[in-house]
Write an enzyme that holds these catalytic residues in place. Structure first.
Site, mmCIF file in Angstrom:
data_model
loop_
_atom_site.group_PDB
_atom_site.id
_atom_site.type_symbol
_atom_site.label_atom_id
_atom_site.label_comp_id
_atom_site.label_asym_id
_atom_site.label_seq_id
_atom_site.Cartn_x
_atom_site.Cartn_y
_atom_site.Cartn_z
ATOM 1 N N GLU A 20 0.842 -1.204 0.000
ATOM 2 C CA GLU A 20 0.000 0.000 0.000
ATOM 3 C C GLU A 20 0.876 1.252 0.000
ATOM 4 O O GLU A 20 1.909 1.312 0.665
ATOM 5 C CB GLU A 20 -0.915 0.025 1.230
ATOM 6 C CG GLU A 20 -1.798 1.279 1.284
ATOM 7 C CD GLU A 20 -2.804 1.235 2.410
ATOM 8 O OE1 GLU A 20 -3.729 0.399 2.331
ATOM 9 O OE2 GLU A 20 -2.659 2.026 3.371
ATOM 10 N N LYS A 36 -21.822 -6.533 5.680
ATOM 11 C CA LYS A 36 -21.056 -6.018 4.531
ATOM 12 C C LYS A 36 -20.713 -7.139 3.559
ATOM 13 O O LYS A 36 -20.738 -6.956 2.335
ATOM 14 C CB LYS A 36 -19.795 -5.292 5.010
ATOM 15 C CG LYS A 36 -20.069 -3.937 5.629
ATOM 16 C CD LYS A 36 -18.812 -3.117 5.864
ATOM 17 C CE LYS A 36 -18.022 -3.601 7.060
ATOM 18 N NZ LYS A 36 -16.885 -2.682 7.381
ATOM 19 N N LYS A 70 2.312 14.845 -1.822
ATOM 20 C CA LYS A 70 1.704 16.177 -1.917
ATOM 21 C C LYS A 70 2.306 17.035 -3.017
ATOM 22 O O LYS A 70 1.758 18.090 -3.340
ATOM 23 C CB LYS A 70 1.831 16.897 -0.569
ATOM 24 C CG LYS A 70 1.060 16.219 0.559
ATOM 25 C CD LYS A 70 1.218 16.972 1.871
ATOM 26 C CE LYS A 70 0.438 16.290 2.993
ATOM 27 N NZ LYS A 70 0.596 17.007 4.291
#
Length: 597
Positions: free
Chosen positions: A22, A174, A27
């Site tokens: 991951e 879910k 930015k």
């Protein structure tokens, strides 16, 4: 296999572990450039997929969608796109899903998300969704089973959970709504995780559990993260790290061993049915590399290299299996120049008179500043110095040349010395491959494709050469029945002894599949490539136009006068690995080349 659940099931069926990574959106533009560079390196670790977060409060949603597109088209990585409810009206959710669909992404991690920026409480967006289950239902209603849908699991309990029974009921709901993968939050107490996992299985939930593992990089980063996440830390880990907290190297080494032991215990707990880990990299590579090394997780060829070249996993290109060899080191360029094609070669190259290659009106400029070029390549002012640069690259002592956006291939190491020798004789090589006669598909240097297969390839060389050398060499090759060639200068004047059709130079045979021929030499494709090859040289020259005009003039002179030549030695059964080089050696011994003297 494009869905996470399918990839996990395949690994389990084959009795092997899997792993995935991951990342989060940087930015700045420099941050993105650094991240893509790091991911290119980490791709070699063999993750079965990567994902990228949506960002707190949905602040980086556009960047996440852009990453998914780049990862599929340029990096050849399977992705899972995070999607949250935060600040996301239904129309924005649908836009994000459509972008994922168009990019070829088949995996979504559906989350409620963090509170909007500047707010401590979670607020539903007007016209949006209130819970992750609403998002799961919406995706299933709109796209059916097209996407794998992941949801969050909380081994230590959801921050707003009232009791374990309710939390397990919500997870069950879910799953019933359509979720088919569970991604867990990070944890360091393995006993807490195993207890939670057994409750999940006891609830009758059988879908894959993807354990979220955070490598320990430094004590400060570890402390900052667990404080933010309120993660349970067993006393044994505190006792391990506290005495060495000011020694980053020791923290990383001992922390890696602790996390690896935690992973081993999970993988050994058979009733959980977990066979892999999901690494929260924090956009750093070393901690993840060390963890995989400690676990002895080594990628298999079919995961790392399904074809000899990097796949592009957009919807249109997923079935593409054949490309010209010329762009072997310029994958992004090839993808860009063929992006307008309606279909892509699958199984054979075929007649390429119709789909034209795009022109060079894309960003062909080399990614180096003049100062970076001087640091990397120096300021060569003689042909001998130019030849020495190419020879260094062949020997693995130079990380790149203008015609290669990646380091020297592993297979090149088997012919590095003869390559260096012909470069020093004045033939400037930019692409090559050795002959291979039926090596197993898991071979560390030559392997590619599915397990239990065999791969083959013809020896291939591509290089720049001055006209007098090129013509003498080709006269010798004309007497070599097994060799075919194309030679062209910047003006497009072509000399060849090859027929019009494509020549397969790499192929493989695999159980239960037709023969795959992933790379070919094709005359029309070569003519399209030659424009790019000469232009790359011109771009290289321009980097020196101010700092070293002599270098610029030398390189441009080479591009203006040299021939670009490719040679295929078609007898891949010839046991002499140097057969393709012998005409070069014969020529250089008969008339030594004078380089710049």
């Amino acid at each position: 296999m494009v869905k996470i659940s399918e990839k996990i099931a395949k690994a389990q069926q084959e009795g092997r572990n899997w792993w995935s990574f991951e990342f989060f959106p940087p930015k700045t533009q420099d941050g993105w450039a650094n991240l893509y560079s790091r991911i290119e390196k980490m791709k070699e670790l063999g993750p079965i997929f990567v994902d990228i977060t949506w960002g707190a409060g949905g602040a980086t949603s556009g960047a996440t969608a852009g990453f998914v597109k780049t990862a599929h088209a340029d990096l050849g990585l399977e992705t899972c796109m995070h999607l949250t409810c935060t600040n996301m009206p239904v129309a924005d959710v649908d836009t994000a899903l459509q972008e994922a669909y168009d990019s070829g992404c088949r995996n979504i991690l559906a989350l409620r998300g963090d509170p909007p920026r500047g707010s401590e409480e979670w607020i539903m967006a007007e016209g949006g969704f209130n819970h992750a289950i609403d998002l799961v239902r919406h995706i299933r209603k709109k796209y059916g089973d097209y996407f794998d849908i992941g949801v969050a699991g909380f081994p230590e309990g959801h921050p707003h959970s009232t009791n374990e029974d309710d939390e397990m009921r919500y997870l069950r709901e879910k799953v019933d709504a359509g979720a088919n993968v569970i991604f867990t939050q990070m944890f360091y107490d393995v006993d807490v995780f195993i207890k939670w996992g057994r409750r999940v299985r006891a609830e009758g939930i059988t879908i894959p559990i993807v354990p979220g593992i955070m490598p320990i990089q430094t004590y400060a980063a570890f402390k900052r993260r667990i404080d933010f996440m309120k993660t349970i830390v067993p006393q044994s880990l505190w006792d391990l790290l506290e005495p060495i907290k000011d020694d980053d190297k020791a923290v990383r080494e001992l922390g890696t061993k602790f996390v690896a032991d935690m992973c081993r215990k999970i993988l050994a707990t058979e009733d959980l049915g977990i066979h892999g880990i999901h690494c929260y990299t924090m956009n750093l590579s070393r901690g993840t590399e060390m963890l995989l090394e400690e676990l002895n997780f080594v990628p298999t060829a079919d995961v790392l290299k399904p074809l000899p070249w990097r796949l592009s996993l957009t919807s249109k290109r997923r079935t593409e299996t054949t490309r010209p060899i010329f762009w072997s080191n310029r994958t992004r360029s090839y993808v860009t120049r063929t992006s307008d094609w309606d279909e892509f070669p699958n199984g054979r190259w075929g007649d390429q008179a119709s789909p034209a290659f795009g022109d060079l009106n894309f960003s062909l400029a080399l990614p180096h500043s003049p100062s970076e070029a001087a640091t990397l390549w120096g300021n060569p002012t003689t042909l001998k110095e130019i030849s020495a640069l190419f020879a260094k690259f062949c020997r693995g002592d130079l990380k790149s040349l203008p015609w290669s956006d990646q380091p020297r291939a592993k297979e090149t190491s088997t012919i590095s010395e003869p390559l260096a020798r012909i470069n020093e004789a004045g033939f400037l090589t930019i692409n090559s491959q050795p002959r291979v006669d039926g090596e197993p598909s898991n071979h560390p240097a030559y392997g590619w494709g599915p397990r239990l297969g065999y791969v083959y390839q013809k020896a291939y060389l591509e290089f720049f050469a001055p006209p007098e050398l090129a013509n003498k060499l080709l006269d010798l090759i004309d007497d070599l029945p097994a060799a075919t060639y194309h030679a062209v200068n910047k003006q497009g004047e072509l000399r060849t002894n090859s027929g019009d059709g494509p020549n397969a130079v790499t192929w493989g045979v695999f159980p239960g599949a037709e023969v795959i021929q992933p790379t070919v030499v094709d005359a029309m494709a070569f003519m399209a490539w030659k424009d790019e090859a000469f232009e790359l040289g011109a771009q290289w020259a321009k980097l020196y136009s101010t700092s070293s005009p002599a270098t610029a003039n030398l390189i441009q002179g080479i591009m203006d006068s040299y021939y670009l030549v490719n040679i295929v030695y078609n007898n891949y059964r010839d046991p002499d690995d140097l057969a393709i080089f012998k005409p070069f050696f014969q020529l250089s011994e008969a008339a030594p080349v004078v380089n710049g003297h």
